[in-house]
Structure formats: structure tokens, C-alpha cells
Write an enzyme that holds these catalytic residues in place. Structure first.
Site, mmCIF file in Angstrom:
data_model
loop_
_atom_site.group_PDB
_atom_site.id
_atom_site.type_symbol
_atom_site.label_atom_id
_atom_site.label_comp_id
_atom_site.label_asym_id
_atom_site.label_seq_id
_atom_site.Cartn_x
_atom_site.Cartn_y
_atom_site.Cartn_z
ATOM 1 C CB CYS A 1 -0.924 0.012 1.223
ATOM 2 S SG CYS A 1 -1.956 1.484 1.314
ATOM 3 N N GLY A 2 0.671 2.102 -1.004
ATOM 4 C CA GLY A 2 1.483 3.302 -1.095
ATOM 5 C C GLY A 2 0.902 4.499 -0.392
#
Length: 282
Positions: free
Chosen positions: A120-121
Site C-alpha cells: 500500500c502506497g
């Protein structure tokens, strides 16, 4: 390559042709995953899980994605800070960046209060408003076009350059191509356990080589096209994003709004174009 992979003993189980159980002890090669703390001016900003390697590219690209940087002269320097493991070896897991004139220092609402996982960025962003960033570059005005046959070739060109994947089968990849007449030029390939990290490493490489905005380029990714990948492409001025797998609904919405051409399910003989298909020449 040494820090990007690790060797581990594994028990391999299977059945022979006659149904006999077979067990073997063998050595397997795994993609490494370690935390990286990013500091801005001696102050911790975020911690992300990543595959070690090209860490300065990762930090530079991450700061572009966050809207902190958009020119190479805004990044004065980067260095590894002191840090040791239990055996007294330097971990190379803390990078401090010094910012120059024009860089937008993040306020407290942008600070990541929890770590960012490799999947997850945008996890840990402190507010919903901070998720969507405004790009300094207008990709809608990019006049690049490329033949469909070239766009369909990019996943295979990316796959041929995935050295870490060949050894581990466990990393994502991103590649940057420049359209050059009736052909494409491979500019940069990066791999990481996190798809967003791979893109940040490509963008950071481009920033450090004074190439932003990335006009006339195509970003090819090995997995799906999420909202965050479209946003990262737009923040770097990339007009075309192509993915091997599916896009999300929000990714398509952002690509349409930003003027970015988004392709998905690119499998060698066919693909879907979800936004701004005028850049794909039939």
C-alpha cells in the site's frame, strides 16, 4: 543483488507419478523485504517496507509522489544514516534527504503516522484530503502517440528485464519507455516487493537524472493499476500507464480527469484502454 534476495532452506513436498510422497530439503531464493525510514531535515517522515536496492531512487520518487519535489535542484543530497543490526552490521535502512529552495516541506497533515506496507502506497496518510495530490505537470497536453503493436510489446520487454523476479518469482516491476518514432526505448527498470515502490524507484531515477517531466513516455507495470499508480504517473508527468492486470474504478476516474491514457489487461495480443484512447494508434 545480494541485499535484494535472501537464501532460505525449505522443505519441498510433492507426489511422484506413482503417488508416492516425495520430500526434499532444498535452498530457495526469496525477495528481501526490509523497512526503510525516510527523514527530512533530521525529522522522521515515514517508514515504508521495501526490497533493498535503489533506495535513493525510492526516496526521490516517493517525495515526487507526495508533491514535495518536482525539480531535481530541489533535492540537495541524500545519505544513509547510522544504523546497525544485532551483528553490528550497517543496515542501510534509514535515508535522510536534504531539501533545497522551492521544495514544499510537508506539514503535519502529510506525515505518515503509521508505516507504509509494501502492498500500500498511501496507507498511513493522515487525512483523506492528503490522498489526492495536485501535479505540477499537465499530462493532458502531452501529444505523444504510439502504435498499438508497440504498446502490446511492453509487458514482454518488461518481463525480459526482471532479473530479481527470475530468481525469486516474488517481486513487482515497473519500466519506463520513451516513444521514439516507430519504436520505443527502454529507459529504466526497477523491481520491488511493493508495486508502488517499483514505480517510485523509476520516478526517482528520472528526477535524479534531470528528466522530469517525463513527456512522451510510457510506464509499464507488472500488476494491476491502482489509484496510487495513476497518481504517481501524473505527478511525474507520464502521459501513458499500461498494466498487465486490471485497473480499479478510482484509477480510471483519476486517469480520465488528469488526461492520462490508462491501459489494462495488456497480454500481448489485446488490451483495454480505459481513458484517452486517442494516444493509441490503430
Amino acid at each position: 543483488m545480494a541485499r535484494m534476495t535472501q537464501r532460505r532452506k525449505v522443505h519441498r513436498f510433492g507426489y511422484g507419478d506413482d503417488g508416492t510422497l516425495i520430500e526434499r530439503l532444498r535452498e530457495d531464493v526469496l525477495a528481501a523485504e526490509e523497512p526503510l525510514e525516510i527523514r527530512l531535515g533530521h525529522k522522521p517522515f515515514t517508514v515504508t517496507m521495501r526490497t533493498p536496492g535503489d533506495d535513493f531512487d525510492l526516496v526521490a520518487g516517493f517525495l515526487v509522489s507526495e508533491g514535495v519535489l518536482w525539480r531535481d535542484d530541489q533535492l540537495v543530497s541524500m545519505r544513509f544514516c547510522a544504523g546497525e543490526d544485532e551483528d553490528g552490521r550497517q543496515t542501510y535502512n534509514v535515508v535522510e534527504a536534504a531539501l533545497g529552495a522551492g521544495a514544499v516541506l510537508p506539514d503535519t497533515s502529510m506525515e505518515r503516522h503509521v508505516y507504509t506496507s509494501s502492498s500500500c502506497g498511501i496507507c498511513g496518510t493522515a487525512s483523506i484530503d492528503a490522498v489526492r495530490k495536485s501535479s505540477r505537470f499537465d499530462v493532458a497536453e502531452d501529444a505523444v502517440q504510439l502504435p498499438l503493436r508497440l504498446l502490446l510489446q511492453l509487458p514482454e520487454k518488461l518481463r525480459e528485464a526482471q532479473a530479481v523476479f527470475d530468481r525469486t518469482g516474488g517481486v513487482h516491476a515497473a519500466a519506463l519507455f520513451r516513444v521514439a518514432g516507430d519504436d520505443v526505448e527502454l529507459l529504466c527498470v526497477r523491481e520491488d516487493v511493493g508495486r508502488h515502490n517499483a514505480v517510485d524507484k523509476v520516478v526517482g531515477w528520472a528526477l535524479r537524472n534531470k528528466m522530469l517531466p517525463l513527456e512522451g513516455t510510457v510506464l509499464q507495470v507488472s500488476g494491476r493499476a491502482s489509484f496510487e499508480l495513476v497518481q504517481k504517473a501524473a505527478m511525474a508527468g507520464i502521459p501513458v500507464l499500461s498494466a498487465v492486470s486490471a485497473p480499479s474504478s478510482l484509477a480510471v476516474e483519476l486517469a480520465q480527469t488528469a488526461g492520462l491514457t490508462l491501459a489494462g489487461f495488456s497480454r500481448g495480443t489485446s488490451l483495454n484502454v480505459y481513458s484517452h484512447p486517442h494516444r493509441v494508434l490503430r
